[in-house]
Structures are given as C-alpha cells and as structure tokens.
Design an enzyme around this catalytic site. Structure first.
Site, PDB file in Angstrom:
ATOM      1  N   LYS A 117      -5.333  25.187   6.432  1.00 18.44           N
ATOM      2  CA  LYS A 117      -5.637  23.930   5.746  1.00 18.44           C
ATOM      3  C   LYS A 117      -4.720  23.772   4.528  1.00 18.44           C
ATOM      4  CE  LYS A 117      -8.277  20.318   4.904  1.00 18.44           C
ATOM      5  NZ  LYS A 117      -8.439  19.216   5.853  1.00 18.44           N
TER       6      LYS A 117
ATOM      7  N   GLU B 105     -16.437  18.005   4.522  1.00 23.92           N
ATOM      8  CA  GLU B 105     -15.566  18.654   3.538  1.00 23.92           C
ATOM      9  C   GLU B 105     -16.141  18.518   2.131  1.00 23.92           C
ATOM     10  OE1 GLU B 105     -11.425  17.324   4.274  1.00 23.92           O
ATOM     11  OE2 GLU B 105     -11.241  19.299   5.190  1.00 23.92           O
TER      12      GLU B 105
ATOM     13  N   GLY C 169       0.820  -1.209   0.000  1.00 29.50           N
ATOM     14  CA  GLY C 169       0.000   0.000   0.000  1.00 29.50           C
ATOM     15  C   GLY C 169       0.845   1.247   0.000  1.00 29.50           C
ATOM     16  N   ALA C 170       0.535   2.159  -0.914  1.00 26.62           N
ATOM     17  CA  ALA C 170       1.247   3.435  -0.964  1.00 26.62           C
ATOM     18  C   ALA C 170       0.303   4.572  -0.580  1.00 26.62           C
ATOM     19  CB  ALA C 170       1.849   3.657  -2.350  1.00 26.62           C
ATOM     20  N   GLY C 171      -0.435   4.342   0.497  1.00 27.31           N
ATOM     21  CA  GLY C 171      -1.205   5.423   1.099  1.00 27.31           C
ATOM     22  C   GLY C 171      -0.273   6.228   1.989  1.00 27.31           C
TER      23      GLY C 171
ATOM     24  N   ASN D 110       1.525  -1.537  -4.770  1.00 26.13           N
ATOM     25  CA  ASN D 110       0.323  -0.694  -4.725  1.00 26.13           C
ATOM     26  C   ASN D 110      -0.565  -0.988  -5.920  1.00 26.13           C
ATOM     27  OD1 ASN D 110      -1.036   1.482  -3.230  1.00 26.13           O
ATOM     28  ND2 ASN D 110      -0.763   2.680  -5.089  1.00 26.13           N
TER      29      ASN D 110
ATOM     30  N   ALA E  71      -4.899  10.961   8.310  1.00 25.37           N
ATOM     31  CA  ALA E  71      -3.652  11.117   7.576  1.00 25.37           C
ATOM     32  C   ALA E  71      -2.504  11.509   8.508  1.00 25.37           C
ATOM     33  CB  ALA E  71      -3.832  12.187   6.499  1.00 25.37           C
ATOM     34  N   GLN E  72      -2.811  12.340   9.458  1.00 24.16           N
ATOM     35  CA  GLN E  72      -1.784  12.862  10.366  1.00 24.16           C
ATOM     36  C   GLN E  72      -1.071  11.747  11.126  1.00 24.16           C
ATOM     37  OE1 GLN E  72      -1.542  16.044  14.064  1.00 24.16           O
ATOM     38  NE2 GLN E  72      -3.459  15.797  13.024  1.00 24.16           N
TER      39      GLN E  72
END
Lengths: 409, 409
Positions: free
Chosen positions: B373, B169, B10-12, B37, B313-314
C-alpha cells in the site's frame, strides 16, 4: 480512643497545600487525614490560560495527587462533594458519608454570571482542565467549520468577556496562537478577530499603575487584540453576544472570565456568604463553626484596612500553610497562629515573552516580568513537588505540537 | 492564427495527470493549456482517511499545484467552476469565462446520499482536505464535550455508514487513533464505540475473496470495530442515525462513506449521465461532444465484458495519461489511442501495519499488504512529483503529534 479526623475538601491551592504541609508536620498515627477531590489531579489555575489558548499542553497544568501526597499519612478519595453538614460534622459524597472533627473547605470558585442571560449556556469558562481542553477544541472546531462554509466569518471571531487577570492572560496567549491556527486551517489571519469586552473603564488586572496598563494594552493591541471598555454584555446567545448599547457581535467562540464567586455548597450548608464566600476569623475558621477552616476562593480574609483581599493563588497557598499549622496546634493544644497575608506582588502574563506586574512596590514589565512569572510558577511547583516537579512540568515539559514553529503546516 | 486552447477542469487524479503529462509532451508555443481547480493544491483522495482519523497530518495528503506544474506551459487558475457550456465551448468561472477548443473534465465526485434524509445536513464525508480536517476536529470536539457532560456517552460513539473502500480504510485508522484520543481527553477506552453500518451483506471493498474479507473483519473487530451488515440507514438526525429496523443509534459523530456520484455540473450542462457520470467513447471523449474528454469519477468506462469499471484513483491516473496523449495526437492530426485499463490490483489499508488486497490475481494481507500500500502511494507521488515529493510527503513527512507514542499525555 480513636484518632481525631481531619477532612480536607478540594485539592486546589488552599486544600492541597494544607494537606502537603500537614503530612510534613504530623506523625502517621497522630491523626486521620482525608483529602477529597473531584479529580485525581491538582491543577494550577494560574496556568490554565495556556492550554485554553492551545499554546501549552494541559498536562503541564496538572499533577497527579498521588505524586504529591504520602498515602501513609493522607487518605485520598476521588469524589465530588454533594453536601456539607456542619451541624452534624459530616460530609456527603456520592457513595459514602465522612465524619470529621476538623474540616478544611477549599472547594474553589464558581462562575459569577451577574445574572447575564445565556452566559451559563453559551459561554465557556477557564476554570478546569476539562473546560480549557474544551475551549481549545472549540476554537479549532470553529476554524475547521469556517473552512466548510466560508460565508460564516463570525466563526473566526473570539469574544472574551472580562479583561481582568484571567481574561488578559488568556487573550495574550490566544493572540500568540492565531498564526498557528491560521496555518493549520489555511485561514487568512486578517479574518480572525479577538475582542476583549470589559464593563469597567480599564483593561488588565486591577491595581496596576496607569503606565503599566498602557504598556500592556499596547502590547496586546499590537498582537491584534481589540478592546471594548466600559462595555457591558447584556446577553449571550448561541451566535454571539449582545452589548448594553444594543449592538450584537456575532462570534463563534465566547469565553467568560468576568468574575467568580465561592462554591455554592457553602451557602447550601448554611454558612453566611457574600458572593458565595465565607468571612473567616483571624485563624481562617468559620465564624459560625470554629471546627471548619476555609481557604482559597471560598474564604474572605479582611485586610488590616478593613477591605477583603482579592482571592488568588498567592493568598490561597499562604492560607494552606497557616491552616496546616493551626490544625496541628489545635490537635496539640497550642495557641493558634493568626493569618497574616504577605503580599509579594502580582505578575500578569501577556503572552510569549511579555508580562507586567508589581513586586511589592516595584513595577516590572517586558521580558523581565515574563521571566519573573516563570519563576513564580517554578516556586510553586517546588513548594508542592520539589525539583522533580519543576523538571517535569517546566523543563522536560509535555510538547505542544501546535506551537512548534518549525513545523510546516 | 491563435494557438489552440485546452482547458482542464479539476486537478484531481485525472485532471492533474493529464496536465503533468501534457506539459512533458507539448512545446510551450504549441498550445495554450489552462488548468482550473477550486484549491491551489492537489490532494490524494486515497490518503484522506488518515487525516480524517487524525493518524496523519493533512499536509501529507496534498501538494501545492505550483510545485507540480510548469507555469511556462500551463496557466493555473484557482477558481470554482460555475457552469460548463459545451455548445458554446465555454466554461464559466466566478470572475471570468474561458473559451476552449478542447476540454478535459476531471471534476471528481459528489456524495451519493440515495435520498436518505438528513445525511447531507448531519453526516460528514471524507472527500476533501477541508472535510477531513473537519472530521478530525469534530471527533476531538466530541471527546472534549463528553468530559464537560459525561452523561452523554453517545458523544463517544462514531458511526460510519458504508463499509466499502473509504469506510473501511477510515475505520481502520480511527480504531488506531482511539487510544490516543482517550489519553488526550482522559476517557475510558471501553466507552468509545465505532460502529460500521453497511447495507450489503459483506464489509470491506467489493470483489475481495471471502477468506480475505474474513481476515480483514477479524483484524478490525480485534481493534474494537463493530459491524452492522445488511443494515440500511433510514435517516440521519442531529443526535445519531435511525436504522431500517427502527432502531436509533445515538452518536456524536456520523460519517457517510456509502457512495459517490459524478459532479452535478455535467448533468447541469446537458451531458447524459448515469448517477452523475458520463459514458465516454474508446478515447475517453463524450459521446455528445467529441471535443470534451472526461476522466476520473465523472466518466464511465466500460470493460470489454460490458460492465462499467469502478471509479478509483488507479483508473483515473491511467485516463490522465491516455487523455494527454490523445490531446497531443488530436493537435498533431495523429490517430487517437484507445484507452485500455490495466488493472494492477487493489490494496485496502486496515490501519497501522495491516492491509488486504489483490495484485492481479495474487492475494495479499498483513504487513506485506501494508507495505505494498505504501509502495502504491510512493509510486503515485513519484509519478506526479518525482523523488522530491516522496521525500516530502512520505519520508520527511509532516509530524502528527497525536500519533507520537512517546508523548505522555
């Protein structure tokens, strides 16, 4: 004594040109002219193949009617005609009933399905701004859908039924669009198929000499278009088309450009019709109701040789001129002018920078023909809206992002 | 003696950052690193709401993996993982089987439907480039379809299930896009409905103080977003959603952003999971298989207070850093470094020029939050691809025609 009333139904080529010519010829207090149209814009049917394929913005194929007419002379009503009552000299709209002394019917065409089952339900047609905007979105949607479920390769197949004028011009543009669509959706171009199916043994608009047809088909094949000639479509189904020989072609997108007929309101109103079209006299008037002028795709004009002229924009525009003159002559008690079709030729676009055609008796092809095609479009824009309209629709035209080559997608 | 083998699945955020950090830390001949990926690009999940709404080009939400990795140090395979065999230390791909000494699993999330019938079939999700490209096309398609058959007003209704981070969002961007869509398709904006349905009593990402939530909902409502809070979706059907109270909301477009769970490959492989996610030790390793590191949405990291951190993501990026370090330390026999999450805050976009959030303990909103942001996005791009990537994706970014205000449509 009230002013005579002229009602013009439809702001296509025939109706719009009638209205525009009339407003030049008449005095404001001489006659009450009403123009009725379904939309508040006129669209150039001959340009619809481009927004359908997505190679041009639909905005370049239409003009707001209010920009073209002088509202002091022409009263515009945005409405769909429900019924024509020629005996009572009335026209029924959704919210009102109009009476007329003279009527001009320029209500255009409807799709001719030749009774092929499923065409009306599952095939799309190139006949309005709404329909071509839908075709464009549908095609893109199929590409996006394929990316969610790539076992459905048929989502990338586009079948076009009919390889006449509209079918050919659309297919030429569509083939030009494919590389952009493939880039936009990360699709391998070799998976995309464009199949043009035609019942008659030749593709491209009828009446072109063999060498031009061969040239044109060669141009199209090099772009990746596959032809199936002498092939009838037996049925259209949700997932593709069934051919006369029993073969089923799975396709996510099916466009039908196999034929048109006159607007059915005329038949409903009791006019004698042939494929929805009404035969007119030398002055473009109904043989049954001489106070009704009929122009464009709704009319049948016979050539001196006794065969009907094909319906197209060129003849409709000339009919509009003639009808405006004859309306004026009728009002002023002058003798009417018989309609004489001045055939200038035909040029069919084959996509970017390519076209074929005949001007009077001269054959044209390639870049020259493509340039002439542009000039024909420009001439029409000039005719209805002058230089400003040419600037707006052809020079400073609406941008079509998907065609911009420099965008890395 | 062969080099130790590290395989990263996985390349997340988690997998990619592990790979990029690792290639900085290792020597080319020290270890064989393979990154697997599904796509040949990495995409920024936190940016997907924009291409989904059509307010940005999807190209700005992805980067080609080959642009980010050093192929002398990392071998990249574009493939979908079929199976993980942790007992045998193998990974099965469609065409090959990889063996590993150390495995990093960063296979991301799947949609959590909570068993709501029809969601999987009829609702769209914001979770990949393909899925958001589809959402955008679908929404446009519905507008085009409405113009062909304007009695179907429900084609213009967009239901978003879930008013958490992603849902909010997306809805913020979508509301910004509506005027463009209306212009593009000649649709009266008052006919368009955006309905955000949320089972819990509050909208907007959890954990925000009340005054920010009120501010945010106020911003959204002014854009035309309707909220249905404390409202469960009972079923999703082809033409809309059925609510818990029996009300049916007809809608042409239904997006589900109500929740995610870990990739099911982990459960299939015998890992103990909670909603598809695997609890990891202090060094982000599986408790069952210490040679397997798990990052991002597939992992559960417990806070010192004993509750799991929310997956985002953080944390995934920080896990990537930590995992790369610990892989190196493992290879070199150095003590591992425990993972400590450094929570910097959360900023949720509410569309153009508006956002709300918390930085450490400081509340932010409005233009400042929107700017922050952007800075967070820029920081991540810098981290994975340096200044050139910021230029490409944020400064000289792919143009999105539909957002260009100056185009007369």
């Amino acid at each position: 004594m009230s002013k005579p009333k002229i009602v013009i139904l439809g702001a296509g080529y025939g109706g719009l040109v009638t209205a525009i010519r009339l407003q030049k010829l008449i005095k404001a207090d001489e006659v009450a002219v009403t123009l009725v149209n379904k939309h508040d814009y006129h669209y150039m049917t001959t340009h619809l193949h481009m927004p359908a394929a997505g190679t041009d913005h639909h905005e370049n194929a239409r003009v707001a009617i209010k920009e073209l007419i002088d509202e002091r002379k022409i009263h515009f009503i945005k409405a769909t005609v429900q019924q024509i009552l020629p005996e009572e000299k009335k026209v029924v709209l959704a919210d009102e009933i109009l009476t007329y002394d003279y009527l001009v019917v320029g209500l255009g065409s409807e799709t001719e399905t030749f009774g092929i089952p499923g065409l009306r339900e599952y095939a799309m047609t190139i006949n309005s701004i709404n329909s071509v905007r839908f075709i464009r979105q549908h095609t893109q949607y199929m590409f996006a859908k394929y990316k969610l479920d790539s076992k459905h390769k048929e989502y990338l197949t586009i079948v076009v039924g009919g390889a006449g004028f509209t079918g050919t011009e659309f297919v030429g543009e569509l083939a030009d669009r494919i590389p952009d669509l493939c880039q936009m959706f990360d699709v391998d171009p070799s998976l995309v198929q464009i199949i043009n199916i035609e019942a008659s043994p030749t593709a491209l608009p009828p009446g072109l000499p063999n060498d031009l047809v061969e040239y044109g088909m060669d141009v199209m094949r090099r772009k990746g278009v596959q032809y199936k000639l002498s092939t009838a479509i037996k049925a259209c189904e949700p997932g593709g088309v069934l051919l006369g020989d029993g073969q089923f072609i799975p396709a996510g997108t099916v466009i039908w450009s196999g034929g048109v007929r006159g607007n059915s309101l005329l038949q409903d109103a009791g006019f004698h019709v042939q494929r929805g079209r009404v035969k007119v006299d030398d002055y473009l008037r109904s043989l049954q109701y001489p106070d009704v002028f009929i122009t464009g795709d709704c009319s049948i004009v016979m050539s001196p040789e006794g065969s009907p002229y094909p319906a197209n924009a060129q003849i409709a525009v000339q009919q509009g001129y003639n009808t405006a003159t004859n309306l004026l002559h009728t009002l002023r008690g002058k003798p009417l002018r018989p309609f004489a079709y001045d055939y200038k030729g035909t040029v069919a676009s084959l996509g970017r920078g390519e076209a074929i055609g005949i001007l009077k008796v001269k054959k044209v092809k390639g870049r020259l023909a493509a340039f002439l095609k542009k000039m024909i479009d420009a001439r029409y824009l000039f005719l209805i809206g002058g230089i400003p309209l040419i600037c707006k629709k052809m020079i400073f035209k609406q941008k079509q992002a998907t065609r911009k080559r420099h965008v890395r997608n």
